[in-house]
Write a protein that holds these residues in place. Sequence first.
Motif, PDB file in Angstrom:
ATOM      1  N   GLN A   1      -5.672   1.518   2.351  1.00 27.24           N
ATOM      2  CA  GLN A   1      -5.148   0.399   3.131  1.00 27.24           C
ATOM      3  C   GLN A   1      -5.091  -0.876   2.296  1.00 27.24           C
ATOM      4  O   GLN A   1      -4.142  -1.661   2.416  1.00 27.24           O
ATOM      5  CB  GLN A   1      -5.978   0.215   4.402  1.00 27.24           C
ATOM      6  CG  GLN A   1      -5.736   1.361   5.377  1.00 27.24           C
ATOM      7  CD  GLN A   1      -6.711   1.406   6.535  1.00 27.24           C
ATOM      8  OE1 GLN A   1      -7.799   0.833   6.478  1.00 27.24           O
ATOM      9  NE2 GLN A   1      -6.338   2.112   7.590  1.00 27.24           N
ATOM     10  N   LYS A   2      -6.077  -1.058   1.426  1.00 26.78           N
ATOM     11  CA  LYS A   2      -6.038  -2.224   0.520  1.00 26.78           C
ATOM     12  C   LYS A   2      -4.854  -2.116  -0.433  1.00 26.78           C
ATOM     13  O   LYS A   2      -4.147  -3.100  -0.682  1.00 26.78           O
ATOM     14  CB  LYS A   2      -7.347  -2.333  -0.275  1.00 26.78           C
ATOM     15  CG  LYS A   2      -8.514  -2.823   0.532  1.00 26.78           C
ATOM     16  CD  LYS A   2      -9.785  -2.882  -0.302  1.00 26.78           C
ATOM     17  CE  LYS A   2     -10.978  -3.266   0.536  1.00 26.78           C
ATOM     18  NZ  LYS A   2     -12.228  -3.245  -0.242  1.00 26.78           N
TER      19      LYS A   2
ATOM     20  N   GLN B   1      -2.101  -0.485   0.112  1.00 26.17           N
ATOM     21  CA  GLN B   1      -0.887  -0.714   0.897  1.00 26.17           C
ATOM     22  C   GLN B   1      -0.627  -2.209   1.062  1.00 26.17           C
ATOM     23  O   GLN B   1       0.513  -2.664   0.907  1.00 26.17           O
ATOM     24  CB  GLN B   1      -0.991  -0.062   2.283  1.00 26.17           C
ATOM     25  CG  GLN B   1      -0.728   1.408   2.294  1.00 26.17           C
ATOM     26  CD  GLN B   1      -0.629   1.949   3.703  1.00 26.17           C
ATOM     27  OE1 GLN B   1       0.166   1.467   4.490  1.00 26.17           O
ATOM     28  NE2 GLN B   1      -1.449   2.944   4.013  1.00 26.17           N
ATOM     29  N   ASN B   2      -1.672  -2.951   1.385  1.00 21.88           N
ATOM     30  CA  ASN B   2      -1.516  -4.399   1.549  1.00 21.88           C
ATOM     31  C   ASN B   2      -1.063  -5.056   0.254  1.00 21.88           C
ATOM     32  O   ASN B   2      -0.173  -5.915   0.252  1.00 21.88           O
ATOM     33  CB  ASN B   2      -2.823  -5.032   2.037  1.00 21.88           C
ATOM     34  CG  ASN B   2      -3.142  -4.660   3.468  1.00 21.88           C
ATOM     35  OD1 ASN B   2      -2.260  -4.325   4.252  1.00 21.88           O
ATOM     36  ND2 ASN B   2      -4.407  -4.704   3.823  1.00 21.88           N
ATOM     37  N   THR B   3      -1.661  -4.639  -0.855  1.00 18.74           N
ATOM     38  CA  THR B   3      -1.303  -5.203  -2.158  1.00 18.74           C
ATOM     39  C   THR B   3       0.148  -4.898  -2.506  1.00 18.74           C
ATOM     40  O   THR B   3       0.902  -5.796  -2.895  1.00 18.74           O
ATOM     41  CB  THR B   3      -2.230  -4.640  -3.263  1.00 18.74           C
ATOM     42  OG1 THR B   3      -3.584  -4.986  -2.946  1.00 18.74           O
ATOM     43  CG2 THR B   3      -1.876  -5.186  -4.628  1.00 18.74           C
TER      44      THR B   3
ATOM     45  N   THR C   1       2.593  -6.818  -0.282  1.00 21.91           N
ATOM     46  CA  THR C   1       2.671  -8.226  -0.698  1.00 21.91           C
ATOM     47  C   THR C   1       3.518  -8.357  -1.963  1.00 21.91           C
ATOM     48  O   THR C   1       4.379  -9.245  -2.063  1.00 21.91           O
ATOM     49  CB  THR C   1       1.253  -8.793  -0.940  1.00 21.91           C
ATOM     50  OG1 THR C   1       0.502  -8.678   0.273  1.00 21.91           O
ATOM     51  CG2 THR C   1       1.291 -10.230  -1.400  1.00 21.91           C
TER      52      THR C   1
END
Length: 176
Positions: free
Chosen positions: A90-91, A93-95, A98
């Motif tokens: 999930q981290k 994916q967020n990175t 962005t």
Amino acid sequence: MWVMEKDKKIGEVLGIQQEEMAVLLIVPLSQWAMYAVGERGLPKEAHQKLAEMLAFLQQQDEDAADNITAAKGPGSKAMKFCEDELMRNQKKQNTIATQLEKCKAKYTSARNGLKLAGFLTGKMQEKWQEEQLLIIKKRTEAVIERNNLELQAEYECKLRLLKEQEVSLKKELSGR
């Protein structure tokens, strides 16, 4: 019931070489070799010992399956790994999301600047203004190159893969 695959030789299943098996069953090596390829039978006592060995291995396989199920249970190391991997996923994916949004924004902004510079070329009255437009064109072209459509496609592909991995991890955690 535990069944031996047709194309798997009995020696492979048992993990014992022919010579060793013949000694354990107290039969001549030639008799065991012919039995292993299906061309000869075994004496009753040897056949009984072989059946016990196969039953033992079957039980071991069943116990191992139970152990695997227990190892995947709540609070297990396997579940902790999946939970940690889901958080990392999930981290990531967020990175990636962005980075993709920034890349798209820079690309779109630079394309607009390049279009505007092209529109204004020839409309400027001063030579220094024309030179400034050339500088703008070169800068925006460089930004477009650094944030090109191929890079955006790579980010989108990575994001799709991470989302698929997330689905798989969630299935594993829910026990499906």
